[in-house]
Design a protein around this motif. Structure first.
Motif, short mmCIF file in Angstrom:
data_model
loop_
_atom_site.label_atom_id
_atom_site.label_comp_id
_atom_site.label_asym_id
_atom_site.label_seq_id
_atom_site.Cartn_x
_atom_site.Cartn_y
_atom_site.Cartn_z
N MET A 111 66.30 -15.91 -66.24
CA MET A 111 67.96 -15.59 -66.69
C MET A 111 68.65 -15.39 -65.31
N PHE A 112 69.76 -16.16 -65.38
CA PHE A 112 70.74 -16.25 -64.12
C PHE A 112 71.76 -15.21 -64.46
N ILE A 113 72.15 -14.23 -63.70
CA ILE A 113 73.48 -13.19 -63.91
C ILE A 113 74.49 -13.51 -62.96
N HIS A 114 75.57 -13.91 -63.13
CA HIS A 114 76.64 -13.81 -62.31
C HIS A 114 77.63 -12.68 -62.69
N TRP A 115 77.50 -11.84 -61.92
CA TRP A 115 78.53 -10.48 -62.23
C TRP A 115 78.70 -9.73 -60.81
N GLU B 175 83.85 -16.80 -61.34
CA GLU B 175 83.55 -16.17 -59.95
C GLU B 175 84.28 -16.96 -58.89
N TRP B 176 84.98 -18.07 -59.07
CA TRP B 176 85.51 -18.75 -58.03
C TRP B 176 87.15 -18.39 -58.00
N VAL B 177 87.53 -17.11 -58.90
CA VAL B 177 88.91 -16.89 -59.08
C VAL B 177 89.59 -16.74 -57.67
N LYS C 140 75.49 -11.17 -53.94
CA LYS C 140 76.70 -11.21 -53.35
C LYS C 140 77.28 -12.62 -53.59
N HIS C 141 78.44 -12.86 -54.23
CA HIS C 141 78.82 -14.01 -54.54
C HIS C 141 79.95 -14.51 -53.22
N HIS C 142 80.57 -15.60 -53.52
CA HIS C 142 81.44 -16.09 -52.67
C HIS C 142 82.50 -15.10 -52.06
N GLY D 222 85.20 -22.68 -43.71
CA GLY D 222 84.73 -23.88 -44.27
C GLY D 222 85.67 -24.80 -45.07
N ASN D 223 85.26 -25.54 -45.99
CA ASN D 223 86.07 -26.14 -46.98
C ASN D 223 86.80 -25.23 -48.01
N THR D 224 86.55 -24.20 -48.25
CA THR D 224 87.04 -23.13 -49.17
C THR D 224 87.34 -22.00 -48.65
N ILE E 171 64.92 -15.34 -53.00
CA ILE E 171 66.39 -15.50 -52.56
C ILE E 171 66.94 -16.85 -52.76
N TRP E 172 68.20 -16.79 -53.60
CA TRP E 172 68.56 -18.23 -54.00
C TRP E 172 69.88 -18.09 -53.18
N PHE E 173 69.81 -19.00 -52.26
CA PHE E 173 71.05 -19.06 -51.24
C PHE E 173 72.26 -20.06 -52.04
N HIS F 61 75.87 -23.06 -48.42
CA HIS F 61 75.74 -23.73 -47.17
C HIS F 61 76.74 -24.85 -47.25
N TRP F 62 77.00 -25.66 -48.34
CA TRP F 62 77.67 -26.76 -48.14
C TRP F 62 79.22 -26.70 -48.13
N ASP F 63 79.71 -25.45 -47.92
CA ASP F 63 81.01 -25.00 -47.44
C ASP F 63 81.33 -25.52 -46.08
N ASN G 266 67.43 -22.80 -51.47
CA ASN G 266 68.85 -22.84 -50.95
C ASN G 266 69.46 -24.20 -51.70
N ASN G 267 70.69 -23.64 -52.36
CA ASN G 267 71.56 -24.81 -53.02
C ASN G 267 72.31 -25.46 -52.33
N HIS G 268 71.83 -26.25 -51.13
CA HIS G 268 72.60 -26.94 -50.28
C HIS G 268 72.64 -28.44 -50.64
N HIS G 269 72.09 -28.73 -51.72
CA HIS G 269 72.07 -30.20 -52.39
C HIS G 269 71.67 -31.14 -51.30
N LEU G 270 70.90 -30.92 -50.62
CA LEU G 270 70.21 -31.74 -49.54
C LEU G 270 68.74 -31.91 -49.97
#
Ligand code: H79
Length: 421
Positions: free
Chosen positions: A33-37, A47-49, A94-96, A154-156, A192-194, A197-199, A225-229
Motif C-alpha cells: 500500500m502506497f500512502i500519500h499524506w 500533493e503538487w498543489v 516527506k513529499h516535495h 531545479g525544474n519545479t 527508502i523510496w526516493f 532526482h529528476w528535478d 529511486n524513482n529517477h526514471h533511469l
C-alpha cells in the motif's frame, strides 16, 4: 574538490546477505500500500498543489494549522492494508513540499512542531505495523520546495518565494540527517523510496554517500529511486511509476532502462496520489486486480496508492475496492504471492507466473477457446482450473501447449489455470 563525493556514487556495490534476503522477501510479498499524506491533503488538490497553484512558502505555512487528523487510526489503516492482501506500506515521510510527517529534530517544519495534532504520525504507524507484521517503508523526496539550501533550484518549485542563494551540500547533509532519524527511531524500515532526482538530474546528489549510510544503518533496508533511469549502484529495487517494467507508457520515462533488480510498479486508485476532493475517476476492482496480476506476470510488485483525507480517514470508495481486492487475493493469492514472472513473457491474452514446478496461467482477455501457450521447455503433466481443480484437455508439441478452455469456465476478471510440469 567535491569530485570525491560524487565519484563515490560510482563505486561498485555488493549487497549484504541481509539485503539479498530482503529482496527475496520483497519479491515474495508482491503487493503493498502506497500512502500519500501531508499538509497538502487539507486543500484536496493533490500533493503538487504548492507548485501547481504557485503558492509561496509564506502562504503555504498557513496549512499545517488546518491539519488536525483527529480520526487518524493507524489500526484502521494497517487492518485495511491487510484486508486487501497487502504485505507492506510505503508512506510519504516527506513529499516535495518538504514537510516532515514525523518529529524531526532538524527542522520545525514537521507535524509535531507545526500542527495542532502535535503527534508523530509515522511513529504511530510504525508501532502498529510492527505489531501486525506489516513492513513499513518510507517515500522520501529528494526534491524540496521549502528548504532554501535546495539551490540551485531545479525544474519545479520556482514560485515558492525563496532567495536566490543557498548551500546545496548543506541541503544534502540535512536530507541525510533526516534519513538517519527515520532509520534509527522507527524500527526496521523495509525500504527508502526516493523521488524527485529528476528535478535536477545533472546535480551532484551524493547518492553513494546517502545509500552507504542507509545500508550501514540498516543493511536489509532496500533502496529504490524513482529517477526514471537505469538503476545506479547502491540501489536494491527498481520502480516504474504508473507503468509496467519496460512499457514506457507515461512519457516521462522514455530513458528508463530495465535493470536486473527486483521491480515494483505503482499506480493510483483514481488519478491522484495525494487526496483530491474532485477526482472521481475510480479504477474498478477488476482493473486493479488485472493490474496486480499483470505486474506479477512482469515479475514486478504492485504498490497501490491511497491518499488519506486531512482528517486521517481513507475515503470509503477506496475501502470498498480494497476489500474486494482482498477477497480475490484470499482465493487466488497462491498464484501471485511468492511467484516470479513467466516462464512465458506477457501475451495479449494475459500473463504467466511460476512457483516451483507449477506455472499459473492468468487469462485476462480471453481470445479463443483454444489457448496457445508458447513452448517454455518443460514437459507438461497436466493442465487444470485453479479454483475447481477440473482437468482441461491439452496437447503439447514442439511449438507449445494448446489448451482447450471451455467458455463456461471463463471468469471476467481472471481465469487462472495451473500447469504441472
Ligand atoms: O509522489 C507521486 C508524485 O507526486 C510524483 N511521483 C509519484 C509517486 C511525481 N512527480 N512528478 N510526477 C510524478 C510526474 C512526472 C513529472 C515529470 Fe517532470 C516529467 C518529471 C520529469 C518530467 C515535469 C517536468 C516535472 C518535472 C519536470
Amino acid at each position: 574538490m567535491l569530485i570525491t563525493l560524487s565519484s563515490k556514487s560510482q563505486l561498485p556495490y555488493t549487497p549484504s546477505s541481509e539485503n539479498l534476503k530482503a529482496r527475496e522477501w520483497f519479491q515474495d510479498a508482491k503487493f503493498g500500500m502506497f500512502i500519500h499524506w501531508g499538509v497538502y491533503s487539507v486543500l484536496g488538490d493533490g500533493e503538487w498543489v504548492m507548485n501547481n497553484q504557485r503558492i509561496d512558502k509564506q502562504t503555504y505555512q498557513k496549512l499545517p494549522a488546518f491539519f488536525n487528523p483527529v480520526s487518524f487510526d493507524p489500526k484502521e489503516w494497517v487492518a485495511l492494508a491487510k484486508a486487501a492482501g497487502m504485505k507492506y506500506i510505503t508512506i510519504t515521510s516527506k513529499h516535495h513540499d518538504g514537510f516532515a510527517m514525523w518529529d524531526s529534530k532538524l527542522t520545525d517544519w514537521d507535524i509535531v512542531d507545526r500542527t495542532p495534532y502535535k503527534k508523530d504520525a509515522l511513529k504511530m504507524l510504525a508501532d502498529e505495523c510492527k505489531k501486525e507484521g506489516i513492513k513499513l517503508c518510507f517515500y522520501h523526496s529528494h526534491l524540496d520546495w521549502y528548504q532554501e539550501n535546495y539551490f540551485p533550484r531545479g525544474n519545479t518549485g520556482q514560485t515558492t518565494g525563496r532567495p536566490d542563494s543557498g548551500d546545496w551540500y548543506k541541503y544534502l547533509d540535512y536530507m541525510d540527517g533526516q534519513l538517519r532519524e527515520l532509520l534509527t527511531g522507527y524500527g526496521e524500515i523495509g525500504a527508502i523510496w526516493f523521488d524527485g532526482h529528476w528535478d535536477k538530474k545533472d546535480s551532484d546528489w551524493r547518492l553513494g554517500t546517502t545509500y552507504n549510510m542507509i545500508h550501514s544503518l540498516q543493511p536489509a533496508c532496500l533502496v529504490g529511486n524513482n529517477h526514471h533511469l537505469a538503476p545506479f549502484p547502491g540501489e536494491d529495487f527498481q520502480m516504474f511509476e504508473k507503468d509496467l517494467p519496460g512499457q514506457k507508457t507515461t512519457g516521462f520515462n522514455t530513458e528508463q532502462k530495465v535493470g536486473e533488480l527486483p521491480f515494483e510498479t505503482c499506480e493510483t486508485m483514481n488519478n491522484s496520489w495525494g487526496f483530491n476532493l474532485q477526482d472521481k475517476n475510480y479504477k474498478s476492482t477488476k482493473t486493479l486486480i488485472q493490474y496486480l496480476v499483470k505486474a506479477a506476470g512482469y515479475n514486478s510488485n504492485f504498490l497501490l496508492n491511497v491518499g488519506p483525507m486531512p482528517d486521517g480517514r481513507i475515503q470509503p470508495e477506496f475501502i470498498t475496492t480494497l476489500n474486494e481486492l482482498g477477497k480475490w487475493m484470499e482465493k487466488f493469492g497462491e498464484t501471485v504471492y511468492g511467484t516470479r514472472g513467466g516462464p512465458v513473457t506477457p501475451r495479449s491474452w494475459g500473463v504467466t507466473t511460476r512457483k516451483g514446478t507449477r506455472v499459473f496461467v492468468h487469462i485476462l482477455n480471453p481470445e479463443d477457446n483454444n489457448l496457445l501457450i508458447p513452448d517454455f521447455g518443460k514437459k507438461v503433466k497436466s493442465v487444470s482450473v485453479f479454483d475447481t481443480g477440473a482437468k482441461l484437455k491439452f496437447k503439447q508439441d514442439a511449438f507449445g501447449i494448446a489448451v482447450s478452455v471451455p467458455a463456461e469456465i471463463l471468469d471476467e476478471t481472471d481465469t487462472v489455470l495451473v500447469i504441472e510440469t
